[in-house]
Motif scaffolding. Structure first.
Motif, PDB file in Angstrom:
ATOM      1  N   THR A  15       0.880  -0.997   0.063  1.00 31.39           N
ATOM      2  CA  THR A  15      -0.073   0.045   0.019  1.00 31.39           C
ATOM      3  C   THR A  15       0.833   1.143   0.069  1.00 31.39           C
ATOM      4  N   THR A  16       0.876   1.850  -1.109  1.00 29.48           N
ATOM      5  CA  THR A  16       1.673   3.178  -1.181  1.00 29.48           C
ATOM      6  C   THR A  16       1.065   4.549  -1.419  1.00 29.48           C
ATOM      7  N   ASP A  17      -0.288   4.475  -1.110  1.00 28.26           N
ATOM      8  CA  ASP A  17      -1.142   5.665  -1.377  1.00 28.26           C
ATOM      9  C   ASP A  17      -0.422   6.654  -0.359  1.00 28.26           C
ATOM     10  N   ASP A  18      -0.538   8.072  -0.804  1.00 25.53           N
ATOM     11  CA  ASP A  18      -0.045   9.227   0.156  1.00 25.53           C
ATOM     12  C   ASP A  18      -0.497   9.197   1.647  1.00 25.53           C
ATOM     13  N   LYS A  19      -1.669   8.841   1.878  1.00 23.95           N
ATOM     14  CA  LYS A  19      -2.391   8.832   2.856  1.00 23.95           C
ATOM     15  C   LYS A  19      -1.824   7.872   3.849  1.00 23.95           C
ATOM     16  N   PHE A  20      -1.534   6.537   3.399  1.00 27.70           N
ATOM     17  CA  PHE A  20      -1.019   5.346   3.873  1.00 27.70           C
ATOM     18  C   PHE A  20       0.180   5.798   4.553  1.00 27.70           C
ATOM     19  N   ILE A  21       1.083   6.420   3.665  1.00 24.22           N
ATOM     20  CA  ILE A  21       2.653   6.726   4.190  1.00 24.22           C
ATOM     21  C   ILE A  21       2.690   7.869   5.191  1.00 24.22           C
ATOM     22  N   ASN A  22       1.714   8.960   4.809  1.00 24.76           N
ATOM     23  CA  ASN A  22       1.611   9.897   5.919  1.00 24.76           C
ATOM     24  C   ASN A  22       0.885   9.328   7.284  1.00 24.76           C
ATOM     25  N   ASN A  23       0.341   8.479   7.118  1.00 24.37           N
ATOM     26  CA  ASN A  23      -0.216   7.950   8.524  1.00 24.37           C
ATOM     27  C   ASN A  23       0.920   7.264   9.145  1.00 24.37           C
ATOM     28  N   ILE A  24       1.795   6.686   8.419  1.00 23.05           N
ATOM     29  CA  ILE A  24       2.850   5.800   8.834  1.00 23.05           C
ATOM     30  C   ILE A  24       3.846   7.009   9.579  1.00 23.05           C
ATOM     31  N   ILE A  25       4.100   7.975   8.770  1.00 19.81           N
ATOM     32  CA  ILE A  25       5.049   8.884   9.203  1.00 19.81           C
ATOM     33  C   ILE A  25       4.455   9.676  10.748  1.00 19.81           C
ATOM     34  N   ALA A  26       3.269   9.889  10.564  1.00 20.36           N
ATOM     35  CA  ALA A  26       2.538  10.590  11.854  1.00 20.36           C
ATOM     36  C   ALA A  26       2.771   9.687  12.979  1.00 20.36           C
ATOM     37  N   LEU A  27       2.540   8.288  12.811  1.00 21.15           N
ATOM     38  CA  LEU A  27       2.505   7.257  13.829  1.00 21.15           C
ATOM     39  C   LEU A  27       4.120   7.268  14.423  1.00 21.15           C
ATOM     40  N   VAL A  28       5.124   7.186  13.485  1.00 22.51           N
ATOM     41  CA  VAL A  28       6.435   7.280  13.908  1.00 22.51           C
ATOM     42  C   VAL A  28       6.608   8.478  14.735  1.00 22.51           C
ATOM     43  N   ARG A  29       6.374   9.787  14.435  1.00 17.33           N
ATOM     44  CA  ARG A  29       6.483  10.866  15.004  1.00 17.33           C
ATOM     45  C   ARG A  29       5.814  11.017  16.305  1.00 17.33           C
ATOM     46  N   GLU A  30       4.524  10.481  16.386  1.00 13.81           N
ATOM     47  CA  GLU A  30       3.679  10.230  17.573  1.00 13.81           C
ATOM     48  C   GLU A  30       4.260   9.279  18.536  1.00 13.81           C
ATOM     49  N   GLY A  31       4.583   8.328  18.047  1.00 13.50           N
ATOM     50  CA  GLY A  31       5.169   7.169  19.040  1.00 13.50           C
ATOM     51  C   GLY A  31       4.025   6.095  18.915  1.00 13.50           C
ATOM     52  N   VAL A  32       4.536   4.690  18.878  1.00 15.21           N
ATOM     53  CA  VAL A  32       3.595   3.717  19.096  1.00 15.21           C
ATOM     54  C   VAL A  32       3.255   3.427  20.371  1.00 15.21           C
ATOM     55  N   SER A  33       2.091   3.402  20.623  1.00 10.48           N
ATOM     56  CA  SER A  33       1.890   3.228  21.961  1.00 10.48           C
ATOM     57  C   SER A  33       2.078   1.906  22.719  1.00 10.48           C
ATOM     58  N   PHE A  34       2.380   1.657  23.799  1.00 11.86           N
ATOM     59  CA  PHE A  34       2.682   0.041  24.093  1.00 11.86           C
ATOM     60  C   PHE A  34       1.567  -0.737  24.069  1.00 11.86           C
ATOM     61  N   GLU A  35       0.571  -0.204  24.120  1.00 14.95           N
ATOM     62  CA  GLU A  35      -0.684  -1.056  23.887  1.00 14.95           C
ATOM     63  C   GLU A  35      -0.926  -1.474  22.450  1.00 14.95           C
ATOM     64  N   ASP A  36      -0.917  -0.805  21.558  1.00 15.00           N
ATOM     65  CA  ASP A  36      -0.665  -1.001  20.206  1.00 15.00           C
ATOM     66  C   ASP A  36       0.582  -1.983  19.861  1.00 15.00           C
ATOM     67  N   PHE A  37       1.752  -1.553  20.159  1.00 16.44           N
ATOM     68  CA  PHE A  37       2.862  -2.465  20.233  1.00 16.44           C
ATOM     69  C   PHE A  37       2.539  -4.004  20.919  1.00 16.44           C
ATOM     70  N   SER A  38       1.789  -3.916  21.988  1.00  9.86           N
ATOM     71  CA  SER A  38       1.621  -5.175  22.495  1.00  9.86           C
ATOM     72  C   SER A  38       0.935  -6.072  21.717  1.00  9.86           C
ATOM     73  N   LYS A  39      -0.433  -5.330  21.177  1.00  9.54           N
ATOM     74  CA  LYS A  39      -1.416  -6.300  20.243  1.00  9.54           C
ATOM     75  C   LYS A  39      -0.545  -6.790  19.015  1.00  9.54           C
ATOM     76  N   PHE A  40       0.368  -6.012  18.598  1.00  7.41           N
ATOM     77  CA  PHE A  40       1.106  -6.474  17.474  1.00  7.41           C
ATOM     78  C   PHE A  40       2.115  -7.700  17.508  1.00  7.41           C
TER      79      PHE A  40
END
Length: 142
Positions: A15-40
């Motif tokens: 998936t390479t659409d701009d919105k997906f990539i921008n969401n990834i960048i935003a998530l990196v900048r915000e930081g993955v929560s431990f809760e989301d990390f734990s689920k993954f």
């Protein structure tokens, strides 16, 4: 698509659409929560010790993140997301998570006879594994 789609197994690796990539960048900048990390992490086959090694933190730090429900910093978040994307790619190439996990744990001649998962502690290693998965997908082996 939510910012957590990166961890959703239904979202395609490529998936390479701009919105997906921008969401990834935003998530990196915000930081993955431990809760989301734990689920993954619970859906991955890596132990907490292995995750600590991949993220370059101690197991004690991981326990503290869990206790405090802290988010990971941007470098750790980026590594978590890179591994999540690699896992998606591996499942696409091998057809299921179990076969991909077996590949990760089997010494590979093309990787210096090391287990592929030993490369997950660096971005260069993850890129090397992505390249190897592409070679496997197209039948170009060592």
């Amino acid at each position: 698509m939510t910012q957590y789609a990166i961890f959703d197994p239904e979202v395609a690796y490529n998936t390479t659409d701009d919105k997906f990539i921008n969401n990834i960048i935003a998530l990196v900048r915000e930081g993955v929560s431990f809760e989301d990390f734990s689920k993954f992490a619970s859906r991955s086959a890596f132990s907490s010790s292995e995750w600590a090694d991949y993220l370059h933190v101690s197991e004690r730090t991981m326990q503290r993140y869990h206790k405090e429900q802290k988010s990971f910093d941007s470098l750790q978040s980026e590594k978590i997301i890179e591994i999540a994307l690699l896992q998606k790619r591996g499942v696409e190439v091998f057809g299921n998570k179990s076969k991909f996990q077996t590949w990760l744990e089997t010494p590979c001649l093309a990787l210096g006879d090391l287990e592929p998962k030993s490369y997950l502690d660096s971005s260069f290693g993850i890129t090397l594994l992505k390249d190897e998965l592409t070679r496997i997908e197209y039948g170009v082996l060592a």
